[in-house]
Design a protein around this motif. Structure first.
Motif, PDB file in Angstrom:
ATOM      1  N   ARG A 111      -1.491   7.450  -1.968  1.00  8.15           N
ATOM      2  CA  ARG A 111      -1.483   8.477  -1.646  1.00  8.15           C
ATOM      3  C   ARG A 111       0.438   8.486  -2.300  1.00  8.15           C
ATOM      4  O   ARG A 111       1.798   7.824  -1.535  1.00  8.15           O
ATOM      5  CB  ARG A 111      -1.287   8.866  -0.061  1.00  8.15           C
ATOM      6  CG  ARG A 111      -2.971   8.781   0.200  1.00  8.15           C
ATOM      7  CD  ARG A 111      -2.606   9.983   1.710  1.00  8.15           C
ATOM      8  NE  ARG A 111      -4.198   9.917   2.345  1.00  8.15           N
ATOM      9  CZ  ARG A 111      -5.012  10.608   1.767  1.00  8.15           C
ATOM     10  NH1 ARG A 111      -4.594  11.277   0.571  1.00  8.15           N
ATOM     11  NH2 ARG A 111      -6.606  11.275   1.887  1.00  8.15           N
ATOM     12  N   CYS A 112       0.652  10.197  -2.647  1.00  4.58           N
ATOM     13  CA  CYS A 112       2.507   9.699  -2.723  1.00  4.58           C
ATOM     14  C   CYS A 112       3.286  10.202  -1.299  1.00  4.58           C
ATOM     15  O   CYS A 112       2.918  10.889  -0.614  1.00  4.58           O
ATOM     16  CB  CYS A 112       2.314  11.400  -3.249  1.00  4.58           C
ATOM     17  SG  CYS A 112       4.288  11.922  -4.133  1.00  4.58           S
ATOM     18  N   PRO A 113       4.290   9.425  -1.712  1.00  9.60           N
ATOM     19  CA  PRO A 113       5.388   8.937  -0.300  1.00  9.60           C
ATOM     20  C   PRO A 113       5.414  10.908  -0.394  1.00  9.60           C
ATOM     21  O   PRO A 113       6.472  10.415   0.970  1.00  9.60           O
ATOM     22  CB  PRO A 113       6.274   8.640  -0.461  1.00  9.60           C
ATOM     23  CG  PRO A 113       6.065   7.796  -1.971  1.00  9.60           C
ATOM     24  CD  PRO A 113       4.641   8.799  -2.240  1.00  9.60           C
ATOM     25  N   TYR A 114       6.452  11.540  -1.120  1.00  7.39           N
ATOM     26  CA  TYR A 114       7.220  12.833  -1.163  1.00  7.39           C
ATOM     27  C   TYR A 114       6.090  13.568  -0.672  1.00  7.39           C
ATOM     28  O   TYR A 114       6.280  14.412  -0.119  1.00  7.39           O
ATOM     29  CB  TYR A 114       7.250  12.430  -2.032  1.00  7.39           C
ATOM     30  CG  TYR A 114       8.110  11.544  -2.804  1.00  7.39           C
ATOM     31  CD1 TYR A 114       9.717  11.787  -2.176  1.00  7.39           C
ATOM     32  CD2 TYR A 114       8.029  10.527  -3.387  1.00  7.39           C
ATOM     33  CE1 TYR A 114      10.233  10.706  -2.432  1.00  7.39           C
ATOM     34  CE2 TYR A 114       8.348   9.617  -4.081  1.00  7.39           C
ATOM     35  CZ  TYR A 114      10.185   9.721  -3.827  1.00  7.39           C
ATOM     36  OH  TYR A 114      10.469   8.792  -4.278  1.00  7.39           O
ATOM     37  N   ASP A 137       1.932  13.163  -0.381  1.00  9.57           N
ATOM     38  CA  ASP A 137       0.520  12.421   0.324  1.00  9.57           C
ATOM     39  C   ASP A 137      -0.654  13.613  -0.066  1.00  9.57           C
ATOM     40  O   ASP A 137      -1.380  13.221   0.080  1.00  9.57           O
ATOM     41  CB  ASP A 137       0.377  13.572   1.841  1.00  9.57           C
ATOM     42  CG  ASP A 137       0.113  12.520   2.738  1.00  9.57           C
ATOM     43  OD1 ASP A 137       0.200  11.571   2.371  1.00  9.57           O
ATOM     44  OD2 ASP A 137      -1.627  12.911   3.208  1.00  9.57           O
ATOM     45  N   PHE A 161       6.874   6.929  -7.561  1.00  5.08           N
ATOM     46  CA  PHE A 161       7.651   5.359  -6.498  1.00  5.08           C
ATOM     47  C   PHE A 161       7.042   4.394  -7.597  1.00  5.08           C
ATOM     48  O   PHE A 161       6.024   4.303  -8.083  1.00  5.08           O
ATOM     49  CB  PHE A 161       6.657   6.201  -4.834  1.00  5.08           C
ATOM     50  CG  PHE A 161       5.528   6.696  -5.959  1.00  5.08           C
ATOM     51  CD1 PHE A 161       4.236   5.582  -5.414  1.00  5.08           C
ATOM     52  CD2 PHE A 161       4.870   7.673  -5.898  1.00  5.08           C
ATOM     53  CE1 PHE A 161       2.507   6.179  -5.519  1.00  5.08           C
ATOM     54  CE2 PHE A 161       3.754   7.879  -6.069  1.00  5.08           C
ATOM     55  CZ  PHE A 161       2.969   7.167  -5.805  1.00  5.08           C
ATOM     56  N   THR A 187       4.779   0.736  -6.380  1.00  3.57           N
ATOM     57  CA  THR A 187       3.380  -0.063  -5.745  1.00  3.57           C
ATOM     58  C   THR A 187       3.124  -1.946  -5.457  1.00  3.57           C
ATOM     59  O   THR A 187       3.880  -1.598  -6.929  1.00  3.57           O
ATOM     60  CB  THR A 187       2.420   0.621  -5.368  1.00  3.57           C
ATOM     61  OG1 THR A 187       1.962   0.787  -6.947  1.00  3.57           O
ATOM     62  CG2 THR A 187       2.104   1.882  -5.052  1.00  3.57           C
TER      63      THR A 187
END
Length: 167
Positions: free
Chosen positions: A2-5, A7, A38, A40
């Protein structure tokens, strides 16, 4: 992932690299929805290693705690960067090789001594003096004698030259 910006779970991997000296993989990702990037990290999930303290209490193994002890023993000694991290990883690796979910704090301390003996003699003696509760100068002398025995080379290639080979 999931994208932290935004979702969203739609992303693509832009780049992958080894990290932490090969113990993990860093993946640079780009979100397909919002375009943000991002990172990971992927590492092997290991079973929980627990340490049985002398008091009987049980706590999870903490590599950072081992690293702090090693760092204290090596303080102000000329070591290459990353030596403490590698030594603490060596301690954890040797404990995990036992294929047990639980080890004693005595076993952890013994593995730290092995790692420090290979790393630096002074650090080894510093740690041993606390771990083995030295109270007299003779304790240091006795430990130095055992350290010298362990580090003596053995085998015929290290033997002093004989009269026949001198000449």
């Amino acid at each position: 992932m999931r994208c932290p910006y935004c979702d969203s779970d739609e992303d693509r991997v832009v780049d992958s690299r080894a990290s932490d000296e090969g113990e993990s993989i860093r993946r640079r990702r780009a979100c397909r929805s919002c375009g943000q990037r991002f990172s990971t990290y992927e590492r092997v999930e290991q079973s929980t290693l627990r340490v049985r303290k002398r008091s009987g209490a049980l706590e999870p193994f903490d590599r950072d705690k081992v690293a702090k002890g090693i760092a204290r023993a090596t303080k102000n000694l000329a070591l290459e960067p990353g030596a403490v991290r590698r030594a603490s990883a060596q301690v954890e690796g040797r404990l995990r090789e036992r294929n047990r979910r639980e080890v004693t704090s005595t076993q952890v301390g013994a593995e730290v001594l092995v790692a420090l003996r290979d790393l630096h003699e002074v650090a080894y003696l510093r740690f041993a003096s606390v771990y083995k509760n030295f109270t007299t100068p003779q304790d240091f002398q006795r430990e130095l004698a055992t350290l010298d025995k362990v580090q003596e080379p053995d085998g015929p290639s290290e033997a002093p030259p004989t009269a026949a080979s001198k000449g």
